[in-house]
Design a protein around this motif. Structure first.
Motif, PDB file in Angstrom:
ATOM      1  N   UNK A 201       0.812  -1.219   0.000  1.00  0.00           N
ATOM      2  CA  UNK A 201       0.000   0.000   0.000  1.00  0.00           C
ATOM      3  C   UNK A 201       0.847   1.271   0.000  1.00  0.00           C
ATOM      4  N   UNK A 202       2.072   1.217   0.611  1.00  0.00           N
ATOM      5  CA  UNK A 202       2.837   2.447   0.871  1.00  0.00           C
ATOM      6  C   UNK A 202       3.904   2.755  -0.165  1.00  0.00           C
ATOM      7  N   UNK A 203       4.306   1.774  -0.972  1.00  0.00           N
ATOM      8  CA  UNK A 203       5.448   1.991  -1.875  1.00  0.00           C
ATOM      9  C   UNK A 203       5.083   1.638  -3.307  1.00  0.00           C
ATOM     10  N   UNK A 204       5.674   2.401  -4.226  1.00  0.00           N
ATOM     11  CA  UNK A 204       5.414   2.157  -5.643  1.00  0.00           C
ATOM     12  C   UNK A 204       6.689   2.034  -6.476  1.00  0.00           C
ATOM     13  N   UNK A 205       7.836   2.378  -5.897  1.00  0.00           N
ATOM     14  CA  UNK A 205       9.101   2.332  -6.620  1.00  0.00           C
ATOM     15  C   UNK A 205       9.939   1.183  -6.071  1.00  0.00           C
ATOM     16  N   UNK A 206      10.354   0.289  -6.955  1.00  0.00           N
ATOM     17  CA  UNK A 206      11.075  -0.910  -6.535  1.00  0.00           C
ATOM     18  C   UNK A 206      12.262  -1.180  -7.464  1.00  0.00           C
ATOM     19  N   UNK A 207      13.207  -1.930  -6.926  1.00  0.00           N
ATOM     20  CA  UNK A 207      14.302  -2.485  -7.708  1.00  0.00           C
ATOM     21  C   UNK A 207      14.397  -3.964  -7.381  1.00  0.00           C
ATOM     22  N   UNK A 208      15.035  -4.715  -8.273  1.00  0.00           N
ATOM     23  CA  UNK A 208      15.143  -6.156  -8.059  1.00  0.00           C
ATOM     24  C   UNK A 208      16.507  -6.638  -8.533  1.00  0.00           C
ATOM     25  N   UNK A 209      17.096  -7.559  -7.789  1.00  0.00           N
ATOM     26  CA  UNK A 209      18.387  -8.122  -8.171  1.00  0.00           C
ATOM     27  C   UNK A 209      18.233  -9.025  -9.388  1.00  0.00           C
ATOM     28  N   UNK A 210      19.083  -8.833 -10.370  1.00  0.00           N
ATOM     29  CA  UNK A 210      19.041  -9.647 -11.577  1.00  0.00           C
ATOM     30  C   UNK A 210      19.450 -11.094 -11.309  1.00  0.00           C
ATOM     31  N   UNK A 211      20.213 -11.312 -10.229  1.00  0.00           N
ATOM     32  CA  UNK A 211      20.719 -12.655  -9.955  1.00  0.00           C
ATOM     33  C   UNK A 211      19.828 -13.438  -8.989  1.00  0.00           C
ATOM     34  N   UNK A 216      13.898  -4.548  -3.604  1.00  0.00           N
ATOM     35  CA  UNK A 216      14.340  -3.419  -2.773  1.00  0.00           C
ATOM     36  C   UNK A 216      13.372  -2.258  -2.919  1.00  0.00           C
ATOM     37  N   UNK A 217      13.160  -1.543  -1.807  1.00  0.00           N
ATOM     38  CA  UNK A 217      12.363  -0.329  -1.815  1.00  0.00           C
ATOM     39  C   UNK A 217      12.844   0.553  -0.667  1.00  0.00           C
ATOM     40  N   UNK A 218      12.364   1.802  -0.628  1.00  0.00           N
ATOM     41  CA  UNK A 218      12.823   2.758   0.385  1.00  0.00           C
ATOM     42  C   UNK A 218      12.054   2.513   1.681  1.00  0.00           C
ATOM     43  N   UNK A 219      12.508   1.521   2.423  1.00  0.00           N
ATOM     44  CA  UNK A 219      11.826   1.108   3.642  1.00  0.00           C
ATOM     45  C   UNK A 219      12.279   1.865   4.875  1.00  0.00           C
ATOM     46  N   UNK A 221      14.670   1.558   6.997  1.00  0.00           N
ATOM     47  CA  UNK A 221      16.091   1.832   7.240  1.00  0.00           C
ATOM     48  C   UNK A 221      16.721   2.683   6.135  1.00  0.00           C
ATOM     49  N   UNK A 222      15.905   3.200   5.232  1.00  0.00           N
ATOM     50  CA  UNK A 222      16.467   3.901   4.074  1.00  0.00           C
ATOM     51  C   UNK A 222      17.290   5.130   4.482  1.00  0.00           C
ATOM     52  N   UNK A 223      16.843   5.882   5.472  1.00  0.00           N
ATOM     53  CA  UNK A 223      17.568   7.082   5.876  1.00  0.00           C
ATOM     54  C   UNK A 223      18.966   6.738   6.384  1.00  0.00           C
ATOM     55  N   UNK A 224      19.106   5.634   7.110  1.00  0.00           N
ATOM     56  CA  UNK A 224      20.423   5.206   7.586  1.00  0.00           C
ATOM     57  C   UNK A 224      21.337   4.870   6.412  1.00  0.00           C
ATOM     58  N   UNK A 225      20.796   4.204   5.411  1.00  0.00           N
ATOM     59  CA  UNK A 225      21.589   3.842   4.236  1.00  0.00           C
ATOM     60  C   UNK A 225      21.980   5.085   3.447  1.00  0.00           C
ATOM     61  N   UNK A 226      21.052   6.023   3.327  1.00  0.00           N
ATOM     62  CA  UNK A 226      21.348   7.276   2.634  1.00  0.00           C
ATOM     63  C   UNK A 226      22.501   8.000   3.314  1.00  0.00           C
ATOM     64  N   UNK A 227      22.526   7.998   4.650  1.00  0.00           N
ATOM     65  CA  UNK A 227      23.596   8.666   5.388  1.00  0.00           C
ATOM     66  C   UNK A 227      24.951   8.034   5.086  1.00  0.00           C
ATOM     67  N   UNK A 228      24.998   6.697   5.000  1.00  0.00           N
ATOM     68  CA  UNK A 228      26.251   6.002   4.669  1.00  0.00           C
ATOM     69  C   UNK A 228      26.713   6.393   3.271  1.00  0.00           C
ATOM     70  N   UNK A 229      25.783   6.404   2.335  1.00  0.00           N
ATOM     71  CA  UNK A 229      26.105   6.738   0.951  1.00  0.00           C
ATOM     72  C   UNK A 229      26.586   8.183   0.842  1.00  0.00           C
ATOM     73  N   UNK A 230      25.879   9.098   1.472  1.00  0.00           N
ATOM     74  CA  UNK A 230      26.227  10.514   1.355  1.00  0.00           C
ATOM     75  C   UNK A 230      27.591  10.809   1.957  1.00  0.00           C
ATOM     76  N   UNK A 231      27.924  10.179   3.085  1.00  0.00           N
ATOM     77  CA  UNK A 231      29.253  10.378   3.686  1.00  0.00           C
ATOM     78  C   UNK A 231      30.346   9.884   2.756  1.00  0.00           C
ATOM     79  N   UNK A 232      30.131   8.719   2.167  1.00  0.00           N
ATOM     80  CA  UNK A 232      31.133   8.141   1.273  1.00  0.00           C
ATOM     81  C   UNK A 232      31.320   9.011   0.033  1.00  0.00           C
TER      82      UNK A 232
END
Length: 238
Positions: A201-211, A216-219, A221-232
């Motif tokens: 009901x809450x999400x419409x944008x997804x990704x999927x592993x080809x293998x 994947x969706x912006x669940x 823990x997404x903000x924590x992951x964004x922080x790791x990415x932005x610092x790097x």
């Protein structure tokens, strides 16, 4: 060993391996290489840069003579690994680091079970991957393609050290953190079997592993992951 004595000065960065004794006298056997002597003192050659004897640069295969004054340098940073695209292999103890490297789009193989040092070294050679480990014995195996010691036990510090040392190209959000496969855009219908009611009901944008097919969706823990990415990206994006 009972042979020529040499005087060795280790770079400060190698103090961890030599019990905080950067200056010492080593007794050699008169036939083994300088690289062997350095490793016998506790320093994996993966961490060694330039070797100098009485001021002149020598290869690790150099056989020391009595009275040699040796300087052991550390690897230059950023470290270049010629001969293959830069990619990594991590042992069973570095799962969090593996997931964070994959989050940043870095090609990172990881063994979630202990397959043993010989198998890890053989895999590093077969796939031409840089072996990352805190196991000094593993890093001394001759069949390794390349290797590097992971100095910290903190995932944050581990990630920063690897990025600073090797400067891999960063392509966040392109790899599966579970299996290292590449991601593709996916519709809700394509991943519906992995979604619970609230997510549907809450999400419409997804990704999927080809293998492995993981969705994947912006669940939560997404903000924590964004922080790791932005610092790097702020510090290490090329």
């Amino acid at each position: 060993m009972n042979g020529p004595e040499i005087h060795v000065e280790f770079a400060p960065e190698l103090a961890l391996f030599v019990q905080r004794r950067p200056h010492r006298t080593l007794v050699t056997d008169g036939v083994s290489s300088l690289g062997h002597a350095v490793e016998s003192a506790g320093v994996p050659l993966t961490e060694v840069g330039t070797l100098r004897v009485d001021g002149r640069e020598v290869p690790a295969s150099y056989v020391p003579a009595a009275g040699d004054r040796v300087q052991v340098g550390t690897v230059e940073r950023p470290q270049r690994v010629p001969g293959a695209p830069l990619r990594f292999l991590l042992d069973v103890h570095l799962g969090t680091l593996a997931r964070r490297l994959r989050l940043l789009g870095v090609d990172t193989a990881y063994e979630s079970t202990d397959i043993g040092d010989p198998a890890l070294a053989a895999l590093s050679a077969a796939e031409k991957r840089v072996m990352l480990s805190r196991d000094r014995g593993l890093l001394r195996r001759r069949e390794l393609w390349s290797g590097a010691y992971v100095y910290s036990t903190s995932p944050e510090a581990q990630l920063r050290d690897v990025l600073e040392r090797f400067r891999p190209a960063l392509r966040p959000w392109t790899r599966c953190t579970a299996c290292n496969g590449l991601l593709k855009e996916a519709t809700k219908e394509e991943v519906a079997d992995q979604l619970r009611g609230g997510t549907q009901r809450s999400y419409d944008v997804f990704a999927q592993c080809r293998d492995c097919g993981r969705a994947y969706w912006k669940g939560a823990h997404h903000e924590q992951l964004v922080a790791i990415v932005e610092r790097a990206l702020a510090e290490f994006a090329s």
